[in-house]
Scaffold this motif. Structure first.
Motif, mmCIF file in Angstrom:
data_model
loop_
_atom_site.group_PDB
_atom_site.id
_atom_site.type_symbol
_atom_site.label_atom_id
_atom_site.label_comp_id
_atom_site.label_asym_id
_atom_site.label_seq_id
_atom_site.Cartn_x
_atom_site.Cartn_y
_atom_site.Cartn_z
ATOM 1 N N ARG A 87 1.004 -1.246 -0.043
ATOM 2 C CA ARG A 87 0.250 0.169 0.411
ATOM 3 C C ARG A 87 0.504 1.510 0.133
ATOM 4 N NH1 ARG A 87 -3.613 -2.411 4.976
ATOM 5 N NH2 ARG A 87 -4.731 -3.912 4.452
ATOM 6 N N ARG A 88 0.482 2.163 -0.525
ATOM 7 C CA ARG A 88 1.172 3.840 -0.711
ATOM 8 C C ARG A 88 0.889 4.234 -0.346
ATOM 9 N NH1 ARG A 88 2.598 3.160 -5.764
ATOM 10 N NH2 ARG A 88 0.620 1.765 -7.775
ATOM 11 N N ILE A 89 1.848 5.293 0.563
ATOM 12 C CA ILE A 89 1.542 6.409 2.147
ATOM 13 C C ILE A 89 1.995 7.741 1.230
ATOM 14 C CG2 ILE A 89 2.784 7.786 3.465
ATOM 15 C CD1 ILE A 89 3.271 5.101 5.077
ATOM 16 N N LYS A 90 0.955 8.481 0.349
ATOM 17 C CA LYS A 90 1.305 9.900 -0.092
ATOM 18 C C LYS A 90 2.391 10.431 0.643
ATOM 19 C CE LYS A 90 -2.942 9.563 -2.168
ATOM 20 N NZ LYS A 90 -4.498 10.421 -2.266
ATOM 21 N N ILE A 130 7.523 -0.376 -2.992
ATOM 22 C CA ILE A 130 6.905 -1.885 -3.701
ATOM 23 C C ILE A 130 5.801 -3.035 -3.754
ATOM 24 C CG2 ILE A 130 8.076 -3.943 -1.496
ATOM 25 C CD1 ILE A 130 8.814 -5.490 -4.296
ATOM 26 N N PHE A 131 4.821 -2.736 -4.385
ATOM 27 C CA PHE A 131 3.701 -3.433 -4.929
ATOM 28 C C PHE A 131 3.525 -4.080 -6.312
ATOM 29 C CE2 PHE A 131 3.824 1.119 -4.030
ATOM 30 C CZ PHE A 131 4.375 1.587 -3.270
ATOM 31 N N GLY A 132 2.617 -5.351 -5.678
ATOM 32 C CA GLY A 132 1.728 -5.998 -7.278
ATOM 33 C C GLY A 132 0.933 -5.025 -8.407
ATOM 34 N N ASP A 133 0.667 -5.465 -9.371
ATOM 35 C CA ASP A 133 0.235 -4.845 -9.938
ATOM 36 C C ASP A 133 -1.666 -5.655 -9.899
ATOM 37 O OD1 ASP A 133 -0.960 -3.226 -12.353
ATOM 38 O OD2 ASP A 133 -0.302 -5.109 -13.643
ATOM 39 N N ASN A 134 -2.079 -4.211 -8.711
ATOM 40 C CA ASN A 134 -3.810 -4.580 -8.574
ATOM 41 C C ASN A 134 -4.118 -4.282 -9.099
ATOM 42 O OD1 ASN A 134 -2.909 -5.117 -5.925
ATOM 43 N ND2 ASN A 134 -1.925 -2.881 -6.047
ATOM 44 N N MET A 135 -4.433 -2.990 -10.545
ATOM 45 C CA MET A 135 -4.942 -3.448 -11.002
ATOM 46 C C MET A 135 -5.363 -4.407 -12.188
ATOM 47 S SD MET A 135 -5.610 1.067 -13.780
ATOM 48 C CE MET A 135 -7.080 0.832 -14.351
ATOM 49 N N GLY A 136 -3.645 -4.222 -12.759
ATOM 50 C CA GLY A 136 -3.740 -5.433 -14.187
ATOM 51 C C GLY A 136 -3.753 -6.826 -13.886
ATOM 52 N N HIS A 195 0.494 -12.429 -6.573
ATOM 53 C CA HIS A 195 2.223 -11.728 -6.905
ATOM 54 C C HIS A 195 2.338 -11.947 -6.138
ATOM 55 C CE1 HIS A 195 -0.154 -8.169 -4.687
ATOM 56 N NE2 HIS A 195 -0.240 -8.887 -4.280
ATOM 57 N N SER A 196 3.627 -12.755 -5.763
ATOM 58 C CA SER A 196 4.629 -13.425 -4.704
ATOM 59 C C SER A 196 4.458 -12.706 -3.477
ATOM 60 C CB SER A 196 5.802 -13.977 -5.767
ATOM 61 O OG SER A 196 6.096 -14.256 -5.017
ATOM 62 N N PRO A 197 4.226 -13.128 -2.419
ATOM 63 C CA PRO A 197 4.395 -12.797 -0.795
ATOM 64 C C PRO A 197 6.145 -12.576 -1.224
ATOM 65 C CG PRO A 197 3.020 -14.461 -0.792
ATOM 66 C CD PRO A 197 3.320 -14.345 -2.514
ATOM 67 N N TYR A 198 6.701 -13.779 -1.219
ATOM 68 C CA TYR A 198 7.913 -14.380 -0.870
ATOM 69 C C TYR A 198 9.251 -13.412 -2.132
ATOM 70 C CZ TYR A 198 6.813 -18.043 0.950
ATOM 71 O OH TYR A 198 6.224 -19.665 2.548
ATOM 72 N N VAL A 217 8.951 -0.744 -6.970
ATOM 73 C CA VAL A 217 8.984 -1.857 -7.963
ATOM 74 C C VAL A 217 7.578 -2.589 -8.263
ATOM 75 C CG1 VAL A 217 9.096 -4.002 -8.237
ATOM 76 C CG2 VAL A 217 11.020 -2.507 -7.699
ATOM 77 N N VAL A 218 7.255 -2.259 -9.341
ATOM 78 C CA VAL A 218 5.781 -3.115 -9.699
ATOM 79 C C VAL A 218 5.878 -4.429 -10.157
ATOM 80 C CG1 VAL A 218 3.313 -3.119 -10.303
ATOM 81 C CG2 VAL A 218 4.908 -0.599 -9.502
ATOM 82 N N LEU A 219 5.603 -5.132 -9.425
ATOM 83 C CA LEU A 219 5.658 -6.633 -9.379
ATOM 84 C C LEU A 219 4.730 -6.976 -10.728
ATOM 85 C CD1 LEU A 219 6.577 -8.703 -6.257
ATOM 86 C CD2 LEU A 219 8.382 -7.615 -8.255
ATOM 87 N N PRO A 220 3.786 -7.792 -11.379
ATOM 88 C CA PRO A 220 3.227 -8.291 -12.525
ATOM 89 C C PRO A 220 2.303 -9.194 -11.548
ATOM 90 C CG PRO A 220 5.588 -9.342 -12.542
ATOM 91 C CD PRO A 220 6.303 -8.455 -12.442
ATOM 92 N N SER A 221 1.515 -9.211 -12.239
ATOM 93 C CA SER A 221 0.209 -9.676 -11.472
ATOM 94 C C SER A 221 0.056 -11.691 -12.459
ATOM 95 C CB SER A 221 -0.912 -9.450 -11.367
ATOM 96 O OG SER A 221 -1.192 -8.566 -9.859
ATOM 97 N N HIS A 222 -0.430 -12.485 -11.737
ATOM 98 C CA HIS A 222 -0.728 -12.934 -12.572
ATOM 99 C C HIS A 222 -2.262 -14.029 -12.400
ATOM 100 C CE1 HIS A 222 3.987 -13.033 -14.242
ATOM 101 N NE2 HIS A 222 4.040 -13.207 -12.847
ATOM 102 N N LEU A 223 -2.667 -14.609 -12.997
ATOM 103 C CA LEU A 223 -3.869 -14.757 -13.812
ATOM 104 C C LEU A 223 -3.498 -16.894 -12.747
ATOM 105 C CD1 LEU A 223 -7.043 -14.828 -12.947
ATOM 106 C CD2 LEU A 223 -7.233 -15.617 -15.711
#
Length: 337
Positions: A146-149, A156-162, A290-293, A317-323
């Motif tokens: 989660r982001r902090i403004k 580092i985040f996962g690609d939530n929208m994607g 999106h890998s927690p490890y 870093v934005v990690l890709p998400s996979h279905l």
């Protein structure tokens, strides 16, 4: 309990020399250094960690704040952070906020008082704002999930929208047009982005968004349960459901079971966050992963780099998400389209 004076007396040197050997702050000959270290071992002397941290201005401790220790997604992240930081001689102090902003404030203040060298945080504060911005800016900080403004930190985040888009696109390709969602708090970036991905996929496929099928939960099991029951006790019913985290998905599964709604015959179901045991469910659950490890590994490496001043500018870093398609999703029956 032996003291530094006892070590100095046994070797026949000053306490300052013993201190220089322990803290590696001045040159000491190899022969004398070995004599001091042998005396430390023989006497069972343990240097005062607090005193050493004051001298070195380092405690070799990293704070970790997560929002839900019961969520396997976060425990996997913490495990990997600990693996990475331990190899570099750091210990971790783990705090669980339980999605409570007041607890988060108290824990941050406590960790700062403990003089942590760095902090890795998944904030509980919604709308991205934080009352301790000045304190957070002053330490080696990594934000995860989660982001902090207002804080130019490593992140580092996962690609939530994607990831959400992939889930809805998959359902639409199976013929579903009546797709519900149990989303997370829109004040948190992860909740807002997953809801945005859901809406964008529907819009791109020219599928209407029905307000009665959009439910906003709190990322906890109980809200997944209650909101799923609420959605399926009022006609018309959706043919597919997307639940945006693993804890709410458990609640949704419980609700569907009680309502005797069969997966995937009556409803196709997708969850965000893949868990190892999802593949053992009946039917196995389709998920967005999106890998927690990998999040934990990257966060650990980032905070160590920041502490050692190996990198000045913030890194994102934005990690890709996979279905991951399993048996909980299927083509919709023609009569229900």
């Amino acid at each position: 309990m032996p003291t530094i004076k006892d070590v100095a007396k046994q070797v026949g040197v000053s306490t300052a020399t013993v201190s220089h050997v322990i803290n590696n702050t001045r040159f000491v000959s190899a022969e004398l250094k070995q004599r001091v270290l042998k005396a430390i071992r023989d006497l069972g002397y343990h240097p005062n960690a607090i005193a050493r941290s004051l001298v070195k201005r380092k405690t070799h401790t990293i704070g970790i704040l997560i929002s839900d220790i019961l969520n396997p997604f976060y425990t996997a992240i913490v495990r990997r952070i600990e693996d990475v930081t331990y190899k570099s001689g750091y210990s971790v102090m783990l705090c669980n906020t339980d999605e409570d902003p007041e607890k988060e404030i108290l824990y941050i203040q406590m960790l700062l008082e403990k003089r942590i060298d760095g902090l890795i945080i998944s904030t509980a504060f919604q709308d991205g704002t934080h009352p301790l911005l000045s304190q957070l800016k002053a330490i080696s900080l990594v934000t995860i999930v989660r982001r902090i403004k207002g804080v130019a930190s490593d992140a580092i985040f996962g690609d939530n929208m994607g990831g959400a888009y992939q889930a809805i696109d998959h359902l639409i390709r199976l013929g579903h047009r009546k797709i519900g969602i149990v989303s997370g708090p829109t004040g948190l970036s992860s909740g807002a982005e997953r809801l945005e991905g859901y809406k964008k996929a529907l819009e791109d496929h020219r599928t209407p968004i029905e307000d009665q099928w959009v439910k906003i939960g709190d990322f906890k099991r109980e809200s997944g349960y209650s909101l799923t029951k609420e959605m399926f006790q009022r006609d018309p019913l959706p043919t597919a459901l997307f639940v945006v985290n693993n804890q709410m998905a458990i609640g949704a599964l419980q609700a569907l079971n009680e309502l005797k709604i069969r997966i995937p015959k009556d409803i196709s179901l997708i969850s965000f966050d893949d868990m190892e045991w999802y593949s053992f469910l009946d039917p196995p659950l389709t998920t967005v992963e999106h890998s927690p490890y990998l999040i934990g590994k990257t966060a650990g490496e980032m905070v160590l780099q920041r502490i050692s001043n190996k990198r000045k500018s913030p890194k994102k870093v934005v990690l890709p998400s996979h279905l991951i398609i399993r048996a909980s999703t299927a083509h919709v029956a023609k009569e229900r389209r």
